[in-house]
Structure formats: C-alpha cells, structure tokens
Design a protein around this motif. Structure first.
Motif, PDB file in Angstrom:
ATOM      1  N   GLY A 280       1.196  -0.990  -0.174  1.00  0.00           N
ATOM      2  CA  GLY A 280      -0.124  -0.615   0.158  1.00  0.00           C
ATOM      3  C   GLY A 280       0.522   0.923  -0.314  1.00  0.00           C
ATOM      4  N   ALA A 281       1.563   1.011   0.895  1.00  0.00           N
ATOM      5  CA  ALA A 281       3.005   2.271   0.362  1.00  0.00           C
ATOM      6  C   ALA A 281       3.332   2.479  -0.477  1.00  0.00           C
ATOM      7  CB  ALA A 281       3.977   2.313   1.931  1.00  0.00           C
ATOM      8  N   ALA A 282       3.861   1.681  -0.914  1.00  0.00           N
ATOM      9  CA  ALA A 282       4.185   1.857  -2.357  1.00  0.00           C
ATOM     10  C   ALA A 282       3.677   2.756  -3.788  1.00  0.00           C
ATOM     11  CB  ALA A 282       4.595   0.485  -2.980  1.00  0.00           C
ATOM     12  N   VAL A 283       2.599   2.003  -3.080  1.00  0.00           N
ATOM     13  CA  VAL A 283       1.051   1.838  -4.050  1.00  0.00           C
ATOM     14  C   VAL A 283       1.675   3.239  -4.340  1.00  0.00           C
ATOM     15  CG1 VAL A 283      -1.171   2.164  -4.946  1.00  0.00           C
ATOM     16  CG2 VAL A 283       0.195   0.313  -4.925  1.00  0.00           C
ATOM     17  N   VAL A 284       1.075   4.181  -2.910  1.00  0.00           N
ATOM     18  CA  VAL A 284       0.921   5.492  -2.712  1.00  0.00           C
ATOM     19  C   VAL A 284       2.028   6.708  -3.608  1.00  0.00           C
ATOM     20  CG1 VAL A 284       0.760   7.376  -0.564  1.00  0.00           C
ATOM     21  CG2 VAL A 284      -0.852   5.118  -0.739  1.00  0.00           C
ATOM     22  N   PHE A 285       3.238   5.835  -2.848  1.00  0.00           N
ATOM     23  CA  PHE A 285       4.467   6.474  -3.167  1.00  0.00           C
ATOM     24  C   PHE A 285       4.506   6.527  -4.960  1.00  0.00           C
ATOM     25  CE2 PHE A 285       9.238   6.069  -4.788  1.00  0.00           C
ATOM     26  CZ  PHE A 285       9.542   7.178  -4.465  1.00  0.00           C
ATOM     27  N   GLY A 286       4.506   6.241  -5.792  1.00  0.00           N
ATOM     28  CA  GLY A 286       4.184   5.727  -7.526  1.00  0.00           C
ATOM     29  C   GLY A 286       3.085   6.770  -7.677  1.00  0.00           C
ATOM     30  N   VAL A 287       1.702   6.866  -6.922  1.00  0.00           N
ATOM     31  CA  VAL A 287       0.600   7.615  -7.785  1.00  0.00           C
ATOM     32  C   VAL A 287       0.859   9.095  -6.675  1.00  0.00           C
ATOM     33  CG1 VAL A 287      -1.642   8.639  -6.673  1.00  0.00           C
ATOM     34  CG2 VAL A 287      -0.917   6.241  -6.706  1.00  0.00           C
ATOM     35  N   VAL A 288       1.461   9.681  -5.467  1.00  0.00           N
ATOM     36  CA  VAL A 288       1.926  10.976  -4.734  1.00  0.00           C
ATOM     37  C   VAL A 288       3.373  11.452  -6.298  1.00  0.00           C
ATOM     38  CG1 VAL A 288       3.137  12.039  -3.174  1.00  0.00           C
ATOM     39  CG2 VAL A 288       1.693  10.298  -2.772  1.00  0.00           C
ATOM     40  N   CYS A 305       6.535  17.691  -1.064  1.00  0.00           N
ATOM     41  CA  CYS A 305       7.105  16.549  -1.115  1.00  0.00           C
ATOM     42  C   CYS A 305       7.263  15.824   0.568  1.00  0.00           C
ATOM     43  CB  CYS A 305       8.318  17.890  -0.998  1.00  0.00           C
ATOM     44  SG  CYS A 305       9.442  18.298  -2.230  1.00  0.00           S
ATOM     45  N   PRO A 306       6.952  16.189   1.657  1.00  0.00           N
ATOM     46  CA  PRO A 306       6.875  15.559   2.764  1.00  0.00           C
ATOM     47  C   PRO A 306       5.665  14.318   2.525  1.00  0.00           C
ATOM     48  CG  PRO A 306       5.953  17.603   3.015  1.00  0.00           C
ATOM     49  CD  PRO A 306       6.077  17.504   2.260  1.00  0.00           C
ATOM     50  N   VAL A 307       5.738  14.700   2.241  1.00  0.00           N
ATOM     51  CA  VAL A 307       4.182  13.061   1.553  1.00  0.00           C
ATOM     52  C   VAL A 307       5.186  11.914   0.884  1.00  0.00           C
ATOM     53  CG1 VAL A 307       2.165  11.692   1.057  1.00  0.00           C
ATOM     54  CG2 VAL A 307       2.151  14.338   1.408  1.00  0.00           C
ATOM     55  N   VAL A 312       7.973   6.754   0.990  1.00  0.00           N
ATOM     56  CA  VAL A 312       8.822   6.305   0.543  1.00  0.00           C
ATOM     57  C   VAL A 312      10.140   5.538   2.049  1.00  0.00           C
ATOM     58  CG1 VAL A 312      10.903   8.510   0.029  1.00  0.00           C
ATOM     59  CG2 VAL A 312      11.271   5.941  -1.455  1.00  0.00           C
ATOM     60  N   ILE A 313      10.208   6.684   2.781  1.00  0.00           N
ATOM     61  CA  ILE A 313      10.716   5.698   3.568  1.00  0.00           C
ATOM     62  C   ILE A 313       9.835   4.875   4.457  1.00  0.00           C
ATOM     63  CG2 ILE A 313       9.327   7.362   6.353  1.00  0.00           C
ATOM     64  CD1 ILE A 313      13.716   6.526   5.220  1.00  0.00           C
ATOM     65  N   THR A 314       9.116   4.813   4.262  1.00  0.00           N
ATOM     66  CA  THR A 314       7.782   3.752   4.973  1.00  0.00           C
ATOM     67  C   THR A 314       7.862   2.335   4.188  1.00  0.00           C
ATOM     68  OG1 THR A 314       5.654   5.368   5.826  1.00  0.00           O
ATOM     69  CG2 THR A 314       5.159   2.930   5.270  1.00  0.00           C
ATOM     70  N   VAL A 315       7.933   2.315   2.630  1.00  0.00           N
ATOM     71  CA  VAL A 315       8.344   0.878   1.555  1.00  0.00           C
ATOM     72  C   VAL A 315      10.218   0.742   2.246  1.00  0.00           C
ATOM     73  CG1 VAL A 315       8.608   0.486  -0.263  1.00  0.00           C
ATOM     74  CG2 VAL A 315       7.062   2.765  -0.086  1.00  0.00           C
ATOM     75  N   LEU A 316      10.591   1.961   2.331  1.00  0.00           N
ATOM     76  CA  LEU A 316      12.480   0.901   2.327  1.00  0.00           C
ATOM     77  C   LEU A 316      12.374   0.351   3.849  1.00  0.00           C
ATOM     78  CD1 LEU A 316      14.100   3.764   1.344  1.00  0.00           C
ATOM     79  CD2 LEU A 316      14.246   2.161  -0.216  1.00  0.00           C
ATOM     80  N   ASN A 317      11.688   0.948   5.066  1.00  0.00           N
ATOM     81  CA  ASN A 317      11.806   0.550   6.062  1.00  0.00           C
ATOM     82  C   ASN A 317      11.344  -1.041   6.117  1.00  0.00           C
ATOM     83  OD1 ASN A 317      13.007   2.622   7.539  1.00  0.00           O
ATOM     84  ND2 ASN A 317      11.359   3.459   8.658  1.00  0.00           N
TER      85      ASN A 317
END
Length: 405
Positions: A280-288, A305-307, A312-317
């Motif tokens: 879900g975080a990866a999808v949000v990152f791509g859309v944002v 930018c903060p979003v 992206v940090i949610t994905v990586l972590n």
C-alpha cells in the motif's frame, strides 16, 4: 547506546558529504565532472563488494566487524581532513581516499543492517529499524546545515572543509566506543557461520526459494532505481519548471527529510510489518510522485514533498524489517548485503534514464515516469511472488483486513 552513537556519527557523515563536495570545488580546475568521479569512486566499492561483505558479516561477530569498518572510515576521514586543513589537498588525494572510504562502507553496511536485529530480538526488529532510520534522517536534517555554517565561519576555503571533515573522523569514536561498551551476552547473536565454499551462492539460492523476499527485492529495485532520484527531479523542477534558485532547491531537500523522519518515527510504533502495508505504501508513493510532477506551483510542490518522503521511507523501512524478520539468522548478513546491492545498484541505471527523460520530455516527466515505473514494479512484484510461490508450492499467506497503525 547504539542509537546515541549512531546519531552522532550520522551527523558527522552528512557534514563530511557537504564538506567533501565543497573541497573538490575549491581545488582549481574542478567542476561537476570531478564531483561525479568522487561520488562514483565512493559508491563503486559498495556496489561491487557488498555481496562478499554479507558473507563476512555471517562469519565474523557483527559487533567486532563494525568496530573494524568504523575505524577504517575514521582513518580515511582523518587523512582527508588533515591534508585539507593543511591546505595541500589535491584532486587525486580526494579520489583515493573516497575509494578507501567506500571500501569501509561496503563492509560496514550489511553488518550494520543485520546487527539491528541482534540488538533487540525478532519481536522488536520493526521498531528498531525505524528508530535507526529516524537517527539517519535526523542527521540528514542537522548535518548539512551545520557543515555549511562551520565552513562559512572558517572562511569557506579548503582549510575550513578540512576541519569539518576532521569533526566527522572524531564522530566515529562515538559508535566504536558504544560498541565496545555493550554487554555481548545481552545481544541476540546467532552462531557465526563456518567458512565453507559457495557461501555467496548459498545466500542467493536461499533467496530464490523465498517468494516473499523475492517480491520485496523486485519492489525495492523499482522504487530505488526509478522512484528515488530526488536530487535530479527536485533540481529540475525547482529550476526549469518553477524558475527558482539554490535556496529554494535546498528547501525541497529539507521538507523531504521532514517527511522521511516523520515516517520513521511513526513506523517505530509498529510492533510488526505486514505485506499489505508495504504494498500500500508503494502504491501511495507511486501515485504521489505522479501527482508531484503535475503540481502547478512551487508551493503546492513543496507541500507534497513531505508525503513523498513519508511514503518512501515507509516502503524502505518495511522492506528492511520484513527481510530481517523473515530471513534465517545464519544467512541474515548475506540477505541484507544482496538487498543493499539491489537498492544501490539501480542508481547507475535509473539516474541517467531519468535525466534523459527530463532532457527529452521536460522536468515534469522525470517524476511522472518515475511514479509510473514504481507502480509497474508493484504489479511485477506481486506476479513474481505468485510465480515463485507456485514453483515452491507455497500459497501466499492471508493478510488481515485491518492494518496496524
């Protein structure tokens, strides 16, 4: 103890990144090409040696190995700082020392990533990974500004950069000192693997048999290669689209770091990470990221930018924590080494491609294309997991309907 030492050292590392770049530019005749060569030489050992560093991390107690790697990087920083403070630094000095520093970093990375789980045990890995990321992003906010201030107070020349780099050399003592003070019996350390032929192949073979891990590696390749080229995308958006200067470009880096730090702190409250949260975080990152490329004004771009940083940090972590909790302890060093190689190895491919897209189609398309490719990566990661699971005869685990916050 580890968090405190790591925070001090990370601030020093970010200070040196700024000071080293400034040092290169203070040497007569240098420009962007010299900066690129310096960065490439420091990055090259990480790309080439990380898989072998993972083997070493599984053979040697990580607490001992980290003290050695930290000492190597401290000595490299000390050498560069001394010659710069004396005003005698030449370009080849910087190139050579950057390469040596990169060798230390190559062997430090996998051991440092895997050591986090030994500090806390499996149940708290997700929290520890997030706090480790919080220390890094806090330093990212503090270090560059502090380095710029100190270089300015020192007159802005070569000698001023030398004193900043020397400060980083001293910062490694914080990590080494805390590692030495730790109670070894309190660590959750697996028995080191014995020296056997084909240890690297064993790690690769292990990953090939883990559908969830393969999915994570595919996903992080697309995110790291095509989605995280912020230095390029932010610079092009600030200058070409919005007509801004260096100060406004610097603001973009700061607000991205604010989002990343916030994401790391929020993640630190999670007791576990689920695949659905990661995807879900990866999808949000791509859309944002796509949306960021379409923002009409500089202000709306800044607000988004903060979003970007948060997602992206949610994905990586999440990727980091899942790999550490899912991997066998005796193979964890090799797993994390392959993970780091994929995260970093995509940079030489993705950066030129994103830069070319910017030249051919405009700055906005660097973000739009990056976001689209991240979404493609999400879909491909799901397919890879299903195919690998079918081959291994493993059905994907069911995910609960509610996600932990």
């Amino acid at each position: 103890m580890y968090f405190a030492g790591s925070l001090v050292s990370n601030v020093g590392t970010w200070m040196q990144r700024v000071a080293q770049d400034w040092l290169v530019l203070t040497i007569p005749g240098n420009g962007g090409a010299a900066l690129g060569i310096t960065t490439g030489l420091q990055f090259l050992p990480v790309l080439l040696l990380s898989p072998y560093a993972g083997v070493l991390a599984d053979r040697i107690p990580k607490r001992v190995l980290l003290q050695i790697t930290q000492a190597v990087m401290a000595l490299a920083s000390l050498a560069l700082g001394v010659i710069a403070a004396l005003g005698v630094a030449e370009t080849w000095h910087v190139y050579l020392i950057a390469f040596v520093f990169g060798i230390g970093a190559a062997f430090d990375g996998p051991a440092r990533q895997a050591f986090v789980s030994e500090l806390v045990g499996v149940d708290d890995v997700a929290n520890a990974v997030s706090l480790n990321s919080a220390a890094f992003n806090t330093a990212r906010l503090v270090g560059p500004g502090l380095a710029g201030l100190l270089i300015g107070l020192g007159g802005g020349g070569m000698r001023a950069t030398g004193w900043v780099i020397l400060a980083n050399a001293l910062s490694y003592l914080a990590v080494i000192g805390q590692l030495r003070r730790m109670d070894e019996d309190a660590l959750h350390s697996p028995r080191p693997s014995g020296r056997t032929p084909g240890m690297l192949r064993e790690g690769v073979a292990y990953l090939r048999g883990q559908p969830k891990m393969l999915m994570i590696l595919v996903l992080v390749f697309f995110v790291g290669t095509f989605g995280m080229n912020f230095q390029i995308t932010s610079a092009l958006m600030a200058t070409e689209v919005f007509g801004k200067g260096a100060e406004e470009y610097g603001v973009l880096g700061s607000v991205l770091a604010i989002g990343s730090l916030t994401g790391a702190l929020v993640a630190a409250g999670r007791s576990r990470v689920r695949v659905r949260l990661l995807m879900g975080a990866a999808v949000v990152f791509g859309v944002v990221e796509i949306a960021a490329g379409l923002m009409p004004t500089y202000l709306t771009f800044v607000l988004l930018c903060p979003v970007l940083g948060f997602s992206v940090i949610t994905v990586l972590n999440s990727c980091n924590a899942l790999l550490q909790t899912e991997s066998a302890p005796a193979l964890r060093g090799r797993v994390m080494a392959i993970y780091m190689t994929i995260v970093m190895g995509g940079t030489p491919l993705g950066s030129p491609l994103i830069g070319w897209i910017g030249e051919q189609f405009g700055a906005r398309w660097t973000l739009v294309a990056g976001g689209v490719l991240v979404l493609v990566g999400v879909g491909l990661a799901v397919v890879v997991r299903r195919l690998a699971g079918a081959k291994a005869g493993v059905a994907p685990a069911a995910e609960p309907a509610m996600l932990p916050l």
